[in-house]
Write an enzyme that holds these catalytic residues in place. Structure first.
Site, PDB file in Angstrom:
ATOM      1  N   CYS A  18       1.763  -6.910  15.054  1.00 16.09           N
ATOM      2  CA  CYS A  18       1.498  -7.335  16.435  1.00 16.09           C
ATOM      3  C   CYS A  18       0.828  -8.710  16.464  1.00 16.09           C
ATOM      4  O   CYS A  18       0.280  -9.112  17.485  1.00 16.09           O
ATOM      5  CB  CYS A  18       0.613  -6.317  17.148  1.00 16.09           C
ATOM      6  SG  CYS A  18       1.459  -4.792  17.519  1.00 16.09           S
ATOM      7  N   TYR A  33      -1.523  -3.709  -6.746  1.00 17.33           N
ATOM      8  CA  TYR A  33      -1.221  -4.520  -5.555  1.00 17.33           C
ATOM      9  C   TYR A  33      -2.201  -4.308  -4.395  1.00 17.33           C
ATOM     10  O   TYR A  33      -2.512  -3.167  -4.038  1.00 17.33           O
ATOM     11  CB  TYR A  33       0.189  -4.188  -5.046  1.00 17.33           C
ATOM     12  CG  TYR A  33       0.788  -5.317  -4.222  1.00 17.33           C
ATOM     13  CD1 TYR A  33       1.453  -6.360  -4.850  1.00 17.33           C
ATOM     14  CD2 TYR A  33       0.655  -5.345  -2.845  1.00 17.33           C
ATOM     15  CE1 TYR A  33       1.988  -7.409  -4.116  1.00 17.33           C
ATOM     16  CE2 TYR A  33       1.188  -6.389  -2.094  1.00 17.33           C
ATOM     17  CZ  TYR A  33       1.854  -7.412  -2.738  1.00 17.33           C
ATOM     18  OH  TYR A  33       2.385  -8.450  -2.014  1.00 17.33           O
ATOM     19  N   ARG A  61       2.133 -12.101  -0.034  1.00 15.32           N
ATOM     20  CA  ARG A  61       0.787 -12.372   0.497  1.00 15.32           C
ATOM     21  C   ARG A  61       0.195 -13.672  -0.028  1.00 15.32           C
ATOM     22  O   ARG A  61       0.575 -14.164  -1.081  1.00 15.32           O
ATOM     23  CB  ARG A  61      -0.161 -11.231   0.061  1.00 15.32           C
ATOM     24  CG  ARG A  61       0.239  -9.845   0.549  1.00 15.32           C
ATOM     25  CD  ARG A  61      -0.153  -9.652   1.971  1.00 15.32           C
ATOM     26  NE  ARG A  61       0.215  -8.355   2.495  1.00 15.32           N
ATOM     27  CZ  ARG A  61      -0.496  -7.701   3.410  1.00 15.32           C
ATOM     28  NH1 ARG A  61      -1.604  -8.198   3.890  1.00 15.32           N
ATOM     29  NH2 ARG A  61      -0.074  -6.539   3.872  1.00 15.32           N
ATOM     30  N   SER A  63       0.056  -2.632  13.026  1.00 13.58           N
ATOM     31  CA  SER A  63       0.629  -3.738  12.251  1.00 13.58           C
ATOM     32  C   SER A  63       1.809  -4.376  12.987  1.00 13.58           C
ATOM     33  O   SER A  63       2.416  -3.759  13.870  1.00 13.58           O
ATOM     34  CB  SER A  63       1.031  -3.278  10.853  1.00 13.58           C
ATOM     35  OG  SER A  63       1.547  -2.006  10.907  1.00 13.58           O
ATOM     36  N   LYS A  83      -9.508  -2.122   1.948  1.00 15.38           N
ATOM     37  CA  LYS A  83      -9.201  -0.943   2.773  1.00 15.38           C
ATOM     38  C   LYS A  83      -9.982   0.294   2.298  1.00 15.38           C
ATOM     39  O   LYS A  83     -10.418   1.113   3.110  1.00 15.38           O
ATOM     40  CB  LYS A  83      -7.707  -0.648   2.745  1.00 15.38           C
ATOM     41  CG  LYS A  83      -6.831  -1.810   3.179  1.00 15.38           C
ATOM     42  CD  LYS A  83      -7.056  -2.187   4.609  1.00 15.38           C
ATOM     43  CE  LYS A  83      -6.025  -3.218   5.069  1.00 15.38           C
ATOM     44  NZ  LYS A  83      -6.281  -3.690   6.428  1.00 15.38           N
ATOM     45  N   HIS A 138     -10.827  -1.654  11.986  1.00 14.57           N
ATOM     46  CA  HIS A 138      -9.716  -2.484  11.521  1.00 14.57           C
ATOM     47  C   HIS A 138      -9.459  -3.544  12.598  1.00 14.57           C
ATOM     48  O   HIS A 138      -8.493  -3.458  13.342  1.00 14.57           O
ATOM     49  CB  HIS A 138      -8.497  -1.568  11.323  1.00 14.57           C
ATOM     50  CG  HIS A 138      -7.344  -2.215  10.634  1.00 14.57           C
ATOM     51  ND1 HIS A 138      -6.081  -1.715  10.720  1.00 14.57           N
ATOM     52  CD2 HIS A 138      -7.263  -3.312   9.842  1.00 14.57           C
ATOM     53  CE1 HIS A 138      -5.254  -2.472  10.011  1.00 14.57           C
ATOM     54  NE2 HIS A 138      -5.955  -3.443   9.476  1.00 14.57           N
ATOM     55  N   ASP A 158      -9.365  -9.225   9.727  1.00 11.71           N
ATOM     56  CA  ASP A 158      -8.848  -7.886   9.427  1.00 11.71           C
ATOM     57  C   ASP A 158      -9.831  -6.751   9.681  1.00 11.71           C
ATOM     58  O   ASP A 158      -9.440  -5.707  10.176  1.00 11.71           O
ATOM     59  CB  ASP A 158      -8.389  -7.853   7.955  1.00 11.71           C
ATOM     60  CG  ASP A 158      -7.491  -6.666   7.651  1.00 11.71           C
ATOM     61  OD1 ASP A 158      -6.710  -6.273   8.537  1.00 11.71           O
ATOM     62  OD2 ASP A 158      -7.573  -6.119   6.540  1.00 11.71           O
ATOM     63  N   ARG A 211       0.858  -1.194   0.000  1.00  8.69           N
ATOM     64  CA  ARG A 211       0.000   0.000   0.000  1.00  8.69           C
ATOM     65  C   ARG A 211       0.892   1.242   0.000  1.00  8.69           C
ATOM     66  O   ARG A 211       1.988   1.231   0.552  1.00  8.69           O
ATOM     67  CB  ARG A 211      -0.887   0.024   1.249  1.00  8.69           C
ATOM     68  CG  ARG A 211      -2.018  -0.976   1.209  1.00  8.69           C
ATOM     69  CD  ARG A 211      -2.954  -0.810   2.377  1.00  8.69           C
ATOM     70  NE  ARG A 211      -2.326  -1.123   3.642  1.00  8.69           N
ATOM     71  CZ  ARG A 211      -1.863  -0.243   4.515  1.00  8.69           C
ATOM     72  NH1 ARG A 211      -1.971   1.052   4.275  1.00  8.69           N
ATOM     73  NH2 ARG A 211      -1.306  -0.622   5.632  1.00  8.69           N
TER      74      ARG A 211
HETATM   75  C1  OXD Z   1      -2.863  -3.988   6.530  1.00 11.03           C
HETATM   76  C2  OXD Z   1      -3.338  -5.189   5.817  1.00 11.03           C
HETATM   77  O1  OXD Z   1      -1.941  -3.319   6.052  1.00 11.03           O
HETATM   78  O2  OXD Z   1      -4.265  -5.827   6.319  1.00 11.03           O
HETATM   79  O3  OXD Z   1      -3.425  -3.690   7.579  1.00 11.03           O
HETATM   80  O4  OXD Z   1      -2.814  -5.484   4.745  1.00 11.03           O
HETATM   81 MN    MN Z   2      -5.195  -4.815   7.946  1.00  8.44          MN
END
Ligand code: OXD
Ligand code: MN
Length: 611
Positions: free
Chosen positions: A277, A224, A395, A275, A233, A253, A304, A85
């Site tokens: 964690c 991507y 991914r 992120s 998102k 989230h 997510d 991202r």
């Molecule tokens: C993020 C994802 O970046 O879920 O939170 O990819």
């Molecule tokens: Mn996420």
């Protein structure tokens, strides 16, 4: 390559044109603007998947994996410049700058539209424009949102088919005049007369743009993940958060999971962490053996995103708007997350992982490294060559229904009733393993100030903490202070409030050693949370909240974990907390113009309790 301008009159009749005139007009106008070679309406069928995956294999975008070990699965390698991202190219184009807030990039919507219209002009020359009707959430849920993504990427189409309800069932639901979120996407790589196509077309200039008032997404230049799979998102968090604020619900989230205790009682919780964690690992946690024998079970609703609203039971109810996982591969193994490995055992798209000589996949942390691989850039790789075999943000896109512990209610349109909300972060110091907020407002304060430490800190002092309120910093479609205000406001419409907790699996001792084993043992913390929600055990009151004591926290079967270790991981240090309060200054100053007074007041109260 074809580039002559296309006459839309010559297209075969567009399916559903008559059914939804506004949609058909937008599709035709966009096809003309982008100069697409052809337009294809996606039905979401298996035939369509087979045809598009074959086409992607032929184009060199996909490599088909070994049909025995990875049935119906593929590997894609992206352009090395398009692997994540792009937060600095992500914009919230609200009418007024103040409504986007200080934590989002903003540009005037009319200027952005003008600039991007120029970019989209001719951007699909030589390519097919796919029309992807999609629905976020179980289609019959009161919260379900329908979008239509126009995209020139077949890779996006097949990923969307895994990630959400997609195709004819959604068009049916849309009927002749249903409203939808228009999502326009182009990789920004027109194929002019003599241009040769490449396996991963994209553009160096990228724009991921949201218009929150008119509920639209325009994305240009990237193929991507969150930049391109616009349901995730862009719609389910940024646009949905703006819709939710106006309509009295919450787009978060968060993972959603269920815990069944030995007496058969089921408790659902959601959790939001910054992120890195271990959110996915927690979402898919399998109880340790001793817990399984006692009868504890865990289930997964989502890994997510959670949409929450005051449901019929008087509690907050949650749905997962997605139907797939877009999970980070590195670090995932049969040891760390067997459920994820099962989920990706078939019908899965891998992006930017390494290819084994047997036609399988590999990444760092998967298993012992094979003697030879083809790495994510397509180069030969051998152990010790000094390069990573898989990109750190590689991914897997896998159907959630393939997860062995998927919750039976995961597609229930009414969602699941939530008893606990968990926040946390990666904090080597200061934060105990677990504590409970005194009430909703205090819990919102804990979520608002959560974060992860970015530099190692000596014991007794707080390092640099990147605050990530509710893990929504890159995903909130409006002003962050107003968003926190919305959380406080929601309290009024929830009759049976969930309890709010803060956890920290990452506390270290003075030698930098983790004080808590983590992974499956985190279920012990979840047990305490469940019992607190059920009113079965008393908490110990401290200035920062309710904490467990040695007796009420189960350590049975946890070899060698002593009371001293428990005390160390649970330690509340006044000195650390005073440093923490000071450390929060920057965060409060940054959001000062819209920070709810209640949260400033929470800070004062915390200081007062400390005195
Ligand atoms: C993020 C994802 O970046 O879920 O939170 O990819
Ligand atoms: Mn996420």
């Amino acid at each position: 390559m074809k580039s002559e301008s296309t006459s839309y009159a010559s297209f075969p009749p567009i399916m559903n044109q008559a059914k939804h005139p506004a949609l058909a007009t937008w599709v035709a106008e966009t096809g003309a603007l982008c100069n697409a070679d052809s337009i294809e309406w996606c039905d979401g069928s298996q035939d369509e998947w087979d045809r598009l995956t074959d086409k992607l294999v032929e184009a060199g975008t996909f490599t088909r994996l070994n049909a025995q070990s990875h049935p119906n699965s593929f590997l894609a390698r992206s352009n090395p410049s398009d692997t994540a991202r792009v937060e600095d190219r992500t914009f919230i184009c609200s009418l007024r700058e103040v409504d986007a807030g200080r934590t989002n990039n903003w540009q005037r919507p009319d200027e952005m539209r003008r600039k991007l219209t120029e970019k989209f002009q001719g951007s699909m020359t030589g390519r097919t424009m796919y029309v992807v009707p999609f629905c976020m959430g179980p289609p019959d849920s009161p919260l379900a949102l329908i979008g239509v993504q126009l995209t020139d990427s077949a890779y996006v189409v097949v990923n969307m088919r895994i990630m959400c309800h997609m195709g004819n069932e959604v068009l049916e639901k849309l009927g002749t005049d249903g409203s939808f979120i228009p999502c326009l996407h182009s990789v920004g790589a027109p194929l002019t007369e003599d241009a040769q196509d490449v396996p991963w077309p994209c553009n160096d200039e990228k724009y991921i743009v949201h218009f929150p008032e008119s509920r639209e997404v325009w994305s240009y230049g990237s193929g991507y993940g969150g930049n391109a799979l616009l349901g995730k998102k862009c719609v389910a968090l940024r646009i949905a958060s703006a819709i939710a604020r106006d309509a009295g619900w919450m787009a978060e989230h968060m993972l959603i999971m269920g815990l069944e205790s030995p007496d058969g009682a089921k408790t659902y919780l959601t959790a939001a962490f910054p992120s890195a964690c271990g959110k996915t690992n927690l979402a898919m946690i399998v109880p340790p053996e001793s817990y399984r024998q006692l009868g504890w079970k865990t289930t997964l609703v989502g890994d997510d995103i959670a949409w929450l609203w005051p449901g019929k039971s008087g509690k907050l109810h949650a749905i997962n708007p997605e139907t797939g996982f877009f999970g980070v591969a590195p670090g995932t193994s049969w040891q760390s997350n067997a459920a994820a490995m099962h989920a990706m055992s078939r019908n899965t798209i891998f992006t930017n992982v390494a290819l084994t000589d047997e036609g399988g996949v590999w990444w760092e942390g998967h298993s012992e490294a094979p003697a030879h691989l083809v790495d994510w850039t397509g180069m030969d790789w051998t152990p010790g060559c000094g390069r990573l075999a898989a990109h750190p943000n590689s991914r897997f896109t896998a159907p959630a229904g393939q997860c062995p512990n998927i919750d039976p209610e995961w597609q229930n349109p009414e969602g699941v009733p939530i008893d606990a909300i968990v926040f946390g972060g990666r904090r080597p110091t200061t934060m105990p393993l677990v504590f409970q907020a005194f009430d909703w407002t205090h819990g919102v304060f804990l979520g608002a100030t959560q974060g992860s430490e970015t530099t190692a800190a000596a014991t007794g002092s707080v390092g640099t903490v990147r605050r990530d309120p509710m893990a929504m910093l890159p995903f909130c479609g409006y002003d962050m202070g107003d968003y926190l205000g919305h959380w406080l406001e929601m309290r009024k419409s929830i009759q049976r409030l969930p309890r709010i907790f803060h956890v920290n699996w990452f506390r270290k001792d003075a030698n930098g050693k983790f004080l808590w084993p983590g992974f499956r043992e985190n279920l012990r913390v979840l047990e305490w949370i469940v019992k607190r929600c059920q009113g079965k055990i008393a908490g110990h009151e401290t200035p920062i909240g309710w904490t467990p004591d040695w007796k009420s926290f189960s350590t049975e079967g946890l070899e060698g974990f002593s009371k001293e270790q428990f005390d160390a991981v649970m330690l509340f240090s006044r000195e650390d907390w005073l440093a923490e309060i000071t450390n929060q200054n920057d965060f409060f100053l940054r959001l000062y113009h819209s920070m709810p007074k209640e949260l400033m007041c929470q800070r004062e109260l915390l200081m007062a309790r400390m005195a």
